[in-house]
Design a protein around this motif. Sequence first.
Motif, mmCIF file in Angstrom:
data_model
loop_
_atom_site.group_PDB
_atom_site.id
_atom_site.type_symbol
_atom_site.label_atom_id
_atom_site.label_comp_id
_atom_site.label_asym_id
_atom_site.label_seq_id
_atom_site.Cartn_x
_atom_site.Cartn_y
_atom_site.Cartn_z
ATOM 1 N N TYR A 148 11.018 0.845 -14.811
ATOM 2 C CA TYR A 148 10.508 1.123 -13.465
ATOM 3 C C TYR A 148 10.969 0.017 -12.531
ATOM 4 O O TYR A 148 11.369 -1.063 -12.967
ATOM 5 N N GLU A 149 10.934 0.292 -11.233
ATOM 6 C CA GLU A 149 11.310 -0.695 -10.230
ATOM 7 C C GLU A 149 10.245 -1.805 -10.212
ATOM 8 O O GLU A 149 9.077 -1.529 -9.924
ATOM 9 N N GLU A 150 10.644 -3.027 -10.482
ATOM 10 C CA GLU A 150 9.686 -4.116 -10.644
ATOM 11 C C GLU A 150 9.008 -4.510 -9.333
ATOM 12 O O GLU A 150 8.008 -5.228 -9.343
ATOM 13 N N TYR A 151 9.553 -4.030 -8.203
ATOM 14 C CA TYR A 151 8.921 -4.359 -6.926
ATOM 15 C C TYR A 151 7.857 -3.329 -6.530
ATOM 16 O O TYR A 151 7.369 -3.337 -5.388
ATOM 17 N N MET A 152 7.439 -2.471 -7.449
ATOM 18 C CA MET A 152 6.413 -1.468 -7.158
ATOM 19 C C MET A 152 5.122 -2.068 -6.605
ATOM 20 O O MET A 152 4.448 -1.435 -5.778
ATOM 21 N N PRO A 153 4.684 -3.290 -7.028
ATOM 22 C CA PRO A 153 3.472 -3.866 -6.430
ATOM 23 C C PRO A 153 3.539 -3.993 -4.915
ATOM 24 O O PRO A 153 2.496 -4.021 -4.247
ATOM 25 N N LEU A 154 4.747 -4.096 -4.347
ATOM 26 C CA LEU A 154 4.870 -4.106 -2.897
ATOM 27 C C LEU A 154 4.277 -2.838 -2.306
ATOM 28 O O LEU A 154 3.607 -2.868 -1.263
ATOM 29 N N PHE A 155 4.481 -1.707 -2.977
ATOM 30 C CA PHE A 155 3.978 -0.433 -2.485
ATOM 31 C C PHE A 155 2.452 -0.360 -2.575
ATOM 32 O O PHE A 155 1.810 0.331 -1.783
ATOM 33 N N VAL A 156 1.883 -1.074 -3.546
ATOM 34 C CA VAL A 156 0.419 -1.131 -3.636
ATOM 35 C C VAL A 156 -0.153 -1.763 -2.373
ATOM 36 O O VAL A 156 -1.098 -1.248 -1.769
ATOM 37 N N ALA A 157 0.429 -2.884 -1.972
ATOM 38 C CA ALA A 157 -0.041 -3.570 -0.770
ATOM 39 C C ALA A 157 0.140 -2.699 0.472
ATOM 40 O O ALA A 157 -0.734 -2.658 1.348
ATOM 41 N N LEU A 158 1.268 -1.989 0.536
ATOM 42 C CA LEU A 158 1.540 -1.150 1.711
ATOM 43 C C LEU A 158 0.587 0.036 1.799
ATOM 44 O O LEU A 158 0.261 0.495 2.891
ATOM 45 N N LEU A 159 0.129 0.542 0.658
ATOM 46 C CA LEU A 159 -0.693 1.755 0.650
ATOM 47 C C LEU A 159 -2.185 1.474 0.800
ATOM 48 O O LEU A 159 -2.964 2.418 0.969
ATOM 49 N N GLU A 160 -2.598 0.237 0.767
ATOM 50 C CA GLU A 160 -4.032 -0.059 0.870
ATOM 51 C C GLU A 160 -4.575 0.253 2.264
ATOM 52 O O GLU A 160 -5.697 0.735 2.403
ATOM 53 N N VAL A 161 -3.795 -0.009 3.304
ATOM 54 C CA VAL A 161 -4.328 -0.016 4.669
ATOM 55 C C VAL A 161 -4.183 1.306 5.428
ATOM 56 O O VAL A 161 -5.146 1.743 6.081
ATOM 57 N N PRO A 162 -3.020 2.007 5.402
ATOM 58 C CA PRO A 162 -2.848 3.181 6.277
ATOM 59 C C PRO A 162 -3.916 4.248 6.113
ATOM 60 O O PRO A 162 -4.431 4.789 7.108
ATOM 61 N N GLY A 163 -4.281 4.575 4.875
ATOM 62 C CA GLY A 163 -5.280 5.619 4.653
ATOM 63 C C GLY A 163 -6.632 5.250 5.233
ATOM 64 O O GLY A 163 -7.350 6.109 5.756
ATOM 65 N N ILE A 164 -6.994 3.969 5.156
ATOM 66 C CA ILE A 164 -8.274 3.518 5.704
ATOM 67 C C ILE A 164 -8.286 3.677 7.220
ATOM 68 O O ILE A 164 -9.265 4.151 7.808
ATOM 69 N N ILE A 165 -7.185 3.291 7.863
ATOM 70 C CA ILE A 165 -7.108 3.398 9.328
ATOM 71 C C ILE A 165 -7.207 4.855 9.767
ATOM 72 O O ILE A 165 -7.935 5.188 10.713
ATOM 73 N N VAL A 166 -6.503 5.747 9.078
ATOM 74 C CA VAL A 166 -6.557 7.173 9.433
ATOM 75 C C VAL A 166 -7.969 7.712 9.249
ATOM 76 O O VAL A 166 -8.480 8.463 10.089
ATOM 77 N N GLY A 167 -8.631 7.330 8.159
ATOM 78 C CA GLY A 167 -9.996 7.789 7.936
ATOM 79 C C GLY A 167 -10.940 7.336 9.034
ATOM 80 O O GLY A 167 -11.793 8.110 9.497
ATOM 81 N N ILE A 168 -10.804 6.101 9.479
ATOM 82 C CA ILE A 168 -11.652 5.593 10.560
ATOM 83 C C ILE A 168 -11.376 6.339 11.864
ATOM 84 O O ILE A 168 -12.299 6.699 12.605
ATOM 85 N N LEU A 169 -10.108 6.589 12.150
ATOM 86 C CA LEU A 169 -9.761 7.334 13.365
ATOM 87 C C LEU A 169 -10.335 8.746 13.328
ATOM 88 O O LEU A 169 -10.799 9.265 14.348
ATOM 89 N N LEU A 170 -10.314 9.379 12.161
ATOM 90 C CA LEU A 170 -10.885 10.724 12.028
ATOM 91 C C LEU A 170 -12.396 10.700 12.291
ATOM 92 O O LEU A 170 -12.934 11.603 12.926
ATOM 93 N N ALA A 171 -13.060 9.660 11.802
ATOM 94 C CA ALA A 171 -14.508 9.563 11.988
ATOM 95 C C ALA A 171 -14.872 9.252 13.430
ATOM 96 O O ALA A 171 -15.914 9.685 13.927
ATOM 97 N N ARG A 172 -13.996 8.492 14.118
ATOM 98 C CA ARG A 172 -14.303 8.012 15.465
ATOM 99 C C ARG A 172 -13.424 8.661 16.530
ATOM 100 O O ARG A 172 -13.218 8.073 17.589
ATOM 101 N N LEU A 173 -12.956 9.840 16.250
ATOM 102 C CA LEU A 173 -12.008 10.486 17.159
ATOM 103 C C LEU A 173 -12.563 10.620 18.573
ATOM 104 O O LEU A 173 -11.835 10.491 19.553
ATOM 105 N N HIS A 174 -13.850 10.863 18.675
ATOM 106 C CA HIS A 174 -14.456 11.063 20.003
ATOM 107 C C HIS A 174 -15.252 9.850 20.471
ATOM 108 O O HIS A 174 -15.764 9.852 21.588
ATOM 109 N N THR A 175 -15.352 8.833 19.627
ATOM 110 C CA THR A 175 -16.148 7.655 20.010
ATOM 111 C C THR A 175 -15.410 6.374 19.645
ATOM 112 O O THR A 175 -15.990 5.462 19.066
#
Length: 310
Positions: A117-144
């Motif tokens: 496997y590509e040994e730099y895969m842990p980089l993708f772990v760090a990249l994937l931690e944040v975007p989903g959280i931000i989208v979820g917060i925006l969905l919850a606060r879309l009108h506020t």
Amino acid sequence: MDPVVLFFVLGVVARLVKSDLRLPEALYETLSIYLLLAIGLKGGVELAKHPISTVAPQAVAIVVMGLLLPLLAYPILRFLGRLNNFDAAAIAAHYGSVSVVTFAVGLAFVTKRGIAYEEYMPLFVALLEVPGIIVGILLARLHTLKSVHWGELAREIMFGKSVVLLVGGLCIGWLAGPQGIDPMRGLFFDLFKGVLALFLLEMGLVAASRLSDLKKSGPFLIGFGVVIPVLFSFIGAGLGALLGLSLGGTTLLAVLAASASYIAAPAAIRIAVPEANPSLSIGAALGITFPFNLTLGIPLYFEIAKMLHK
């Protein structure tokens, strides 16, 4: 079954039979810090061997996937599950982010079988931690959106323990390179699987304690916690195949897509969406999806990756 998974099963059984087994809180904290640093260091060392220009296009595609996953989960939770806006968005954020421990077990799975496997895969772990959280917060606060304390939220997400340790480990490994890290290899690389086994013992205890939370939500979230990871694994494996990743890399990307956060996401959602019921999101992520991924999911995602590679 990999021995590290059996440690998790031991923890589940111990809690179900009401044993007084429990790791000290300080040890649990130490083990989590070790795992995050070790994963980051390993990824940073391997990243030093590859030019950034080859990794950057893959990284952009990975972030796009991280933004897409919660957008797919939200309408299912909102309209099929009939959850309110806050709970649906909170759960979507958990499933849009990733589980570092699930990734660590995936690493152990492919390593034990000698799958490259590509040994730099842990980089993708760090990249994937944040975007989903931000989208979820925006969905919850879309009108506020004005009611969100964005400064406090950004600090919690970007400088939370998991992100700091992962990114910090990546930077240290990248700057030091293979020769610089070599004296630490015995501690951070050779002992990794043993430490992971102890951590999973504690996670088994915690996961079993969350099962009661799901009784309040009915069968929908139980089905969601099993079906959605499988569907998301096809997205991760498909993207891995399109990016030209190896079989092991494709498998690990499928594992990441199928995992759900129970460390970074709960901390951020607690601040940004206090109206959400945490027992639903944590119960589904930790009580259903985490055990499923460890016992049945990861081997299944490997087969999906093999199928797509053929």
